[in-house]
Design an enzyme around this catalytic site. Structure first.
Site, PDB file in Angstrom:
ATOM      1  N   HIS A  76       0.850  -1.196   0.000  1.00  0.00           N
ATOM      2  CA  HIS A  76       0.000   0.000   0.000  1.00  0.00           C
ATOM      3  C   HIS A  76       0.878   1.236   0.000  1.00  0.00           C
ATOM      4  O   HIS A  76       1.951   1.242   0.607  1.00  0.00           O
ATOM      5  CB  HIS A  76      -0.917  -0.009   1.233  1.00  0.00           C
ATOM      6  CG  HIS A  76      -2.070   0.944   1.147  1.00  0.00           C
ATOM      7  ND1 HIS A  76      -1.951   2.267   1.494  1.00  0.00           N
ATOM      8  CD2 HIS A  76      -3.346   0.769   0.723  1.00  0.00           C
ATOM      9  CE1 HIS A  76      -3.116   2.858   1.305  1.00  0.00           C
ATOM     10  NE2 HIS A  76      -3.973   1.974   0.838  1.00  0.00           N
ATOM     11  N   ASP A 104      -8.036  -4.687  -0.200  1.00  0.00           N
ATOM     12  CA  ASP A 104      -8.556  -5.313  -1.415  1.00  0.00           C
ATOM     13  C   ASP A 104      -8.333  -6.824  -1.430  1.00  0.00           C
ATOM     14  O   ASP A 104      -8.984  -7.543  -2.203  1.00  0.00           O
ATOM     15  CB  ASP A 104      -7.879  -4.698  -2.650  1.00  0.00           C
ATOM     16  CG  ASP A 104      -8.180  -3.218  -2.782  1.00  0.00           C
ATOM     17  OD1 ASP A 104      -9.372  -2.869  -2.735  1.00  0.00           O
ATOM     18  OD2 ASP A 104      -7.233  -2.424  -2.905  1.00  0.00           O
TER      19      ASP A 104
END
Length: 257
Positions: free
Chosen positions: A136, A194
């Protein structure tokens, strides 16, 4: 209106493209129950609604990402909120932003089983391909949103008496491998939100190409919060560019080139 109507639009589109009649919303149902009802014509089990609520909340807002920035640029021109949200959706549509959980589910389906997990990780590392759902731009540790969704996934499957899920089992094995692999540990590549959200949507019977519209449905509240904040002390976004090309070039008429 935008927060309320986007689920109606997404559910109606999902049905109409299959040749089914759209289902009008019901005023007596809560937000998540209403969406899932419009999608399936069945009032969902309370556990699915609760998990779907969690997913929408976790996706509702997350700092200055591409879609939020696109919306704020549009907002700074004093465009109406519908145009602001349309701009944000345009940025979200790209597979590097809103399509991440779609990519995760397709990757898991491609790998197949937990027994193939080690080989799949090695193949991706050797081919310099990404393991989707890891890493991320902001988090350099385990994404706290991923922990919540992973836990919720286990809880709802357990309480509904569903023993095991191929995608979830494979995802857990990939996470175990990555958390003990020097390549991932050194680069602080941990599962992100996700990685598990797509598994939940898939288990709910939601088509993969609906994942990004669901993201927009959740994030619209965050986009509008930024829109309102932008209007308080609005200043037009006008970034500068630094020209790095050749200077003092001689102009040659087009017919002589």
């Amino acid at each position: 209106r935008l927060i309320a109507k986007l689920p109606t639009i997404v559910a109606a589109w999902a049905r109409l493209r299959r040749g089914d009649e759209y289902i009008p919303p019901r005023d007596d149902l809560p937000f998540s129950d209403n969406f899932l009802y419009m999608l399936t014509e069945t009032v969902p089990h309370p556990l699915w609604s609760e998990v779907f609520d969690d997913c929408l909340i976790l996706h509702a807002e997350h700092t200055m990402n591409a879609s939020t920035f696109a919306g704020m640029v549009t907002a700074s021109t004093l465009a109406d909120p519908y145009t602001v949200v349309a701009s944000s959706i345009g940025a979200l549509k790209g597979p590097l932003h809103g399509g991440a959980n779609e990519e995760v589910v397709m990757m898991l389906r491609e790998i197949g089983t937990p027994a193939q997990a080690h080989a799949a990780v090695e193949a991706r590392l050797n081919g310099k391909n990404k393991l989707m759902g890891f890493g991320h731009r902001v988090y350099k540790n385990y994404d706290p949103r991923a922990k919540i969704i992973q836990k919720a996934c286990h809880e709802v499957l357990g309480e509904l008496g569903i023993k095991g899920d191929p995608l979830l089992d494979l995802a857990m094995e990939l996470e175990k491998i990555a958390l003990n692999d020097k390549y991932f540990v050194d680069r602080k590549l941990y599962p992100n939100v996700d990685f598990y959200s797509g598994i939940i949507y898939d288990k709910m019977g939601i088509e993969v190409d609906l994942f990004t519209p669901l993201f927009a449905m959740a994030r619209v509240s965050g986009w509008l919060a930024h829109w309102l904040e932008q209007l308080r002390e609005n200043k037009l976004y006008r970034p500068d560019q630094i020209y790095s090309g050749e200077h003092d070039r001689h102009y040659v008429p087009i017919d002589r080139r």
